[in-house]
Design an enzyme around this catalytic site. Structure first.
Site, short mmCIF file in Angstrom:
data_model
loop_
_atom_site.label_atom_id
_atom_site.label_comp_id
_atom_site.label_asym_id
_atom_site.label_seq_id
_atom_site.Cartn_x
_atom_site.Cartn_y
_atom_site.Cartn_z
N HIS A 224 0.82 -1.21 0.00
CA HIS A 224 0.00 0.00 0.00
C HIS A 224 0.86 1.27 0.00
CE1 HIS A 224 -3.52 2.39 1.81
NE2 HIS A 224 -3.98 1.87 0.69
N LYS A 226 3.25 4.45 -1.01
CA LYS A 226 3.35 5.41 -2.11
C LYS A 226 4.65 6.19 -1.90
CE LYS A 226 -1.33 4.84 -1.57
NZ LYS A 226 -2.01 4.22 -0.42
N ASP A 231 16.53 10.97 -8.33
CA ASP A 231 17.96 11.32 -8.28
C ASP A 231 18.53 11.20 -6.88
OD1 ASP A 231 18.12 11.74 -10.97
OD2 ASP A 231 17.95 13.91 -10.88
N HIS A 404 -9.72 10.82 2.08
CA HIS A 404 -8.77 9.73 1.90
C HIS A 404 -7.44 10.00 2.60
CE1 HIS A 404 -6.36 6.76 -0.61
NE2 HIS A 404 -7.42 6.06 -0.28
N LYS A 406 -4.56 10.28 5.42
CA LYS A 406 -4.17 9.44 6.54
C LYS A 406 -3.23 10.26 7.42
CE LYS A 406 -4.18 6.58 2.64
NZ LYS A 406 -5.56 6.20 2.61
N ASP A 411 -0.74 16.93 19.83
CA ASP A 411 -0.20 18.09 20.53
C ASP A 411 0.37 19.11 19.55
OD1 ASP A 411 -1.10 17.02 22.87
OD2 ASP A 411 0.83 16.21 23.51
#
Length: 486
Positions: A224, A226, A231, A404, A406, A411
């Site tokens: 999952h 990404k 470079d 969507h 996450k 704090d």
């Protein structure tokens, strides 16, 4: 007549044999589940399914219930070689002016995965898909050495094809371009799309390709993550996949609201290391690139300085790394906890931690979509809302589209942004990667965006929630029982 009776007798014998085999297999699997000493909630869910639906339960277990903990992703020798190339900067977070809670959090990450802390990174925070894709495409076009490109979903839509064209053009210019996509996540993407990239000189490989006879051993494990590293100096990480829906919506619907990061600095080495391990696992060999992470630029006006630590998690590990890190940071919270997630299916420990924080008068707010892309998961997530409201947790249903993002913000100094949803699948079954940012700047930027998103939400009130339809309550309760398996 005798022949007919004989045939019936044979069929009866075959049926009885199959029944005994199914019964013996069910008992054997239940014994295996119990012997593994899993989370009791998940064990009970599997035992319930196996007893109530023996044949269906057996099939579901073969596909979704097997345990691959302690499976080695890479040899110890190659792991050591990659770690040496990482060029980790030795830094004592206690000298960075961080709180004791942040130092504890960093130490936990290091104990779980060996994750190093890198100070002084430049981080651009994107809350809009178009801005993220524009920046990503610009950086890809400027690549001169290598592009390591990993996504759960790569769609063959306008966004996906434009990025594929850039990757092919860079490969033709002599840049080493490597692409990992999740085979299950990208099921709907045509094979022709990936073949076109391969013909153009791009090295493309699926993660856990699901084919016979490995169907039952691979379909449940999803990469999952990404991650993009360009470079060896510029990296991207977050929750957005490669798809139009994050920028322009999907089939006339409103776009998906998500969060993504562009990063330069020392922590790019950690993302390069994560990609290299996955690339080696897919059979791509060992990547020789040495990451410097030396670029220091402000790509957007929203760029902030942040200490950072990459925490990865997956079903092959000994611990549920990200779930354990979340439990620690929630327990340490003193003032506020803001969570954005498309699916809210917490473990029992995380739910109790959130309830304890709210009962201790910490401002706990959870934002989920009013309607996610999965009706089943929408109902399962809703089943936890009553317990949250009872403890004083504030629940916000995002109504402007698909939430969507996450994000976990605690704090004034901690923000987690990455691929991991706040659910069982992300914590136990998926290969995930989150970037932990230790920065008051990053924290405040994220908190301000949370406040903007609240304007697009409907807050759930206890009286309203109690009065929802009985049919919804029943559906939620049934799917709650199966949530550890979903």
């Amino acid at each position: 007549m005798i022949d007919v009776l004989g045939q019936l007798h044979s069929l009866s014998w075959i049926y009885s044999a199959l029944l005994w085999i199914a019964l013996a297999s069910t008992i054997l699997i239940i014994i295996i589940i119990l012997s593994e000493n899993r989370n009791p909630v998940k064990s009970l869910a599997w035992v319930t399914v196996l007893l109530l639906l023996p044949v269906v339960g057996l099939v579901l277990y073969l596909f979704f219930g097997r345990n691959i903990k302690n499976t080695r992703m890479i040899s110890r020798r190659n792991r050591r070689r990659l770690r040496r190339r990482e060029k980790a900067v030795k830094s004592d977070p206690r000298r960075e002016g961080l709180s004791n809670e942040s130092v504890q959090q960093i130490n936990l990450g290091r104990s779980l995965t060996g994750a190093q802390y890198y100070p002084g990174n430049s981080v651009s925070i994107f809350h809009c898909g178009k801005e993220k894709f524009d920046a990503l495409k610009d950086d890809l076009r400027q690549a001169t050495k290598s592009i390591n490109f990993q996504y759960y979903i790569i769609k063959d839509d306008d966004t996906g094809n434009e990025i594929a064209d850039i990757l092919i053009e860079r490969a033709a210019a002599g840049v080493a371009v490597r692409v990992i996509y999740d085979h299950v996540g990208s099921f709907s993407t045509s094979n022709a799309f990936f073949k076109r990239m391969r013909r153009g000189g791009v090295s493309v490989t699926p993660f856990f390709k699901v084919t016979f006879p490995w169907l039952g051993t691979r379909i449940n494990w999803r990469n999952h993550r990404k991650i993009v590293v360009i470079d060896d100096k510029v990296a991207y990480i977050g929750g957005m996949n490669i798809a139009d829906r994050y920028a322009v919506g999907k089939q006339g619907k409103r776009f998906w609201r998500d969060t993504h990061l562009r990063v330069t600095g020392g922590v790019v080495a950690a993302m390069q290391y994560s990609f290299a391990v996955d690339w080696n696992f897919t059979g791509g060999g060992l990547i020789d690139d040495v990451t410097t992470g030396s670029v220091n630029d402000d790509h957007t006006q929203g760029t902030v300085k942040a200490g950072a630590q990459l925490l990865t998690s997956g079903p092959t590990g000994q611990w549920s790394n990200i779930a354990m890190a979340y439990q620690k940071v929630i327990a340490n919270a003193r003032r506020r906890i803001f969570i954005q997630t498309p699916y809210f299916l917490p473990t029992e420990g995380l739910l109790k931690a959130l309830q304890s924080a709210a009962l201790a008068h910490v401002d706990v707010r959870i934002m989920i979509p009013e309607h996610s892309d999965s009706a089943m998961l929408t109902h399962a997530s809703a089943s936890y809302i009553t317990e949250c409201l009872r403890a004083g947790i504030k629940i916000y249903l995002y109504t402007a589209g698909m939430m969507h993002a996450k994000t976990v913000l605690v704090d004034d100094e901690f923000v987690s942004i990455g691929s991991s949803n706040f659910d069982f699948r992300s914590f136990d079954y998926n290969f995930e990667a989150n970037l932990f940012l230790y920065s008051r700047q990053a924290n405040e930027v994220s908190a301000e965006q949370f406040r903007k998103d609240i304007v697009m939400c409907r807050r759930v009130h206890p009286a309203e929630w109690r009065n929802r339809r009985l049919s919804k309550k029943i559906a939620e309760s049934v799917l709650r029982l199966l949530s550890p398996v979903l």
